[in-house]
Enzyme design. Structure first.
Site, PDB file in Angstrom:
ATOM      1  N   GLY A 150       6.969   0.131  -9.139  1.00  0.00           N
ATOM      2  CA  GLY A 150       5.526  -0.042  -9.097  1.00  0.00           C
ATOM      3  C   GLY A 150       5.176  -1.125  -8.099  1.00  0.00           C
ATOM      4  CG  HIS A 151       2.358  -0.831  -5.561  1.00  0.00           C
ATOM      5  ND1 HIS A 151       1.345  -0.244  -4.826  1.00  0.00           N
ATOM      6  CD2 HIS A 151       3.476  -0.112  -5.279  1.00  0.00           C
ATOM      7  CE1 HIS A 151       1.825   0.768  -4.135  1.00  0.00           C
ATOM      8  NE2 HIS A 151       3.122   0.870  -4.394  1.00  0.00           N
ATOM      9  N   GLY A 152       3.655  -4.023  -9.028  1.00  0.00           N
ATOM     10  CA  GLY A 152       3.513  -5.305  -9.685  1.00  0.00           C
ATOM     11  C   GLY A 152       2.242  -5.427 -10.496  1.00  0.00           C
TER      12      GLY A 152
END
Length: 407
Positions: A255-257
């Site tokens: 994911g992107h955090g």
């Protein structure tokens, strides 16, 4: 945190769930019981092929009209649902959606939902408990993802649908729910107050576009606890107007955090305030803990934010503030962010960076970041000390800080 929010500890949060099931209705429960509605008794078919939307909406209408606390039962099986909007306000403030081990599936043809915006949504509902024992929401988004990845994807594909939305609602508990393969964002919380998301599991391909796990906006007193996110965009994204958000004991990856933002798209925009993210693990993500704003004028802000007890495992940008966000240099070239970022603390952040620069504070020249604090941070790159980069930022460092602070 606001006094009206659910208590912020394991025992008290779990107690909050139990209390919520009876919230302010103990006398009604004792004297007149609960109304029960079973979707299969109203025509729902657990075969995964028969459209059961009308049966679910019928169960909701009956439960919502009940002056007694009400429970909607979804048994084991697979139920096909089209676009379903569950509207309030209801006559009671203690409605439960009990999903046993059932699976709710969206139409396999993504064009059926098309630009509906939402697959399942609750609007103007005050007092709702969605309790699940391995219940699944399956958005069947793979077809739309493939469409968007095609050469004509932008012009040829519908936007898609968010799997589960809560709008203008309050006193919501969602526990034990699994959301997979959403066409877009898995869960959105917008214009809501006092929402508790407990034991949520989100999964989608890391290449699935715009499939944020949970997006919060214009909402207050929100808790996300003991949850796992594996998706193609932000695990949790925190939009404008979010106040008093508590995220604890979560895992993210891929994911992107966890992102505060993006902020600053609008000139007149509410800010983000009082956000705590603690005991989080990030594995093979694009970012760890991020604050980002468009490089455009804005009256918004992000302040009183704490990132605490985080573990980074091969994360490309473990700690990042990006106030020059402008994808493809469109809609904001040669502008600077008006968002004010202040009072942000990074405490006990450890692990490994997938890039040499593990701490990157790229702040606005017009509104530099202020009161940024690093305390007990240790991030390495290929078993060597990593680096830090600072631009237009003021703050302090305490304890062991590696990479060496550039504040």
């Amino acid at each position: 945190m606001a006094k009206s929010s659910c208590p912020r500890s394991l025992i008290l949060v779990l107690s909050c769930v139990l209390v919520f099931a009876f919230m302010n209705n103990s006398s009604a429960l004792a004297s007149s019981g609960i109304n029960n509605y079973r979707v299969v008794n109203l025509g729902a078919k657990p075969d995964g092929k028969t459209d059961s939307t009308k049966a679910f909406l019928s169960a909701w209408d009956k439960a919502c009209a009940s002056v007694k606390p009400a429970v909607i039962h979804v048994p084991r099986g697979t139920f096909l649902l089209g676009n379903a909007i569950f509207k309030g306000p209801c006559n009671n403030q203690a409605t439960t959606f009990r999903i046993a081990e059932g699976t709710l599936v969206a139409p396999s043809d993504y064009r059926v939902l098309g630009n509906a915006g939402n697959w399942l949504s609750f609007q103007d509902v005050h007092g709702l408990n969605i309790s699940s024992s391995h219940g699944i929401l399956d958005g069947q988004g793979t077809g739309l993802w493939d469409c968007k990845a095609s050469p004509l994807g932008k012009s040829n594909c519908p936007t898609g649908a968010i799997s589960l939305g809560f709008f203008n609602s309050s006193n919501i508990v969602v526990s034990g729910l699994i959301s997979r393969n959403s066409q877009m964002v898995h869960i959105i919380i917008k214009g809501c107050h006092n929402v508790n998301m407990l034991g949520i599991r989100v999964s989608a391909s890391e290449k699935a576009p715009n499939t944020d796990g949970i997006h919060i906006q214009m909402s207050s007193d929100i808790t996300i606890f003991n949850s796992d996110f594996s998706t193609g965009d932000d695990c949790v994204s925190i939009g404008p107007g979010t106040f008093n958000l508590w995220i604890e004991k979560v895992t993210c990856g891929p994911g992107h955090g966890i992102s505060v933002g993006s902020l600053g798209w609008e000139m007149q925009e509410p800010g983000v305030q009082n956000v705590t993210v603690k005991t989080a693990t990030f594995k093979n993500t694009l970012n760890g803990v991020r604050i980002k704003s468009w490089s455009r004028p804005s009256t918004g802000f992000a302040r009183h934010i704490l990132f605490q007890h985080a573990v980074m495992v091969n994360v490309k940008n473990p700690i990042i503030i990006d106030q020059n966000y402008c994808p493809n240099n469109e809609d904001c070239p040669r502008q600077v962010s008006g968002i004010e970022i202040t009072d942000v603390t990074y405490q006990d952040i450890h692990g490994t960076s997938a890039t040499e620069v593990a701490v990157n504070f790229d702040c606005s020249s017009k509104n530099p970041c202020t009161r940024i604090r690093l305390e007990d941070v240790k991030l390495t790159y290929k078993n060597q000390p990593s680096e830090a980069s600072c631009s237009h930022v003021d703050g302090t460092a305490a304890g062991t800080v590696q990479p060496a602070s550039c504040l």
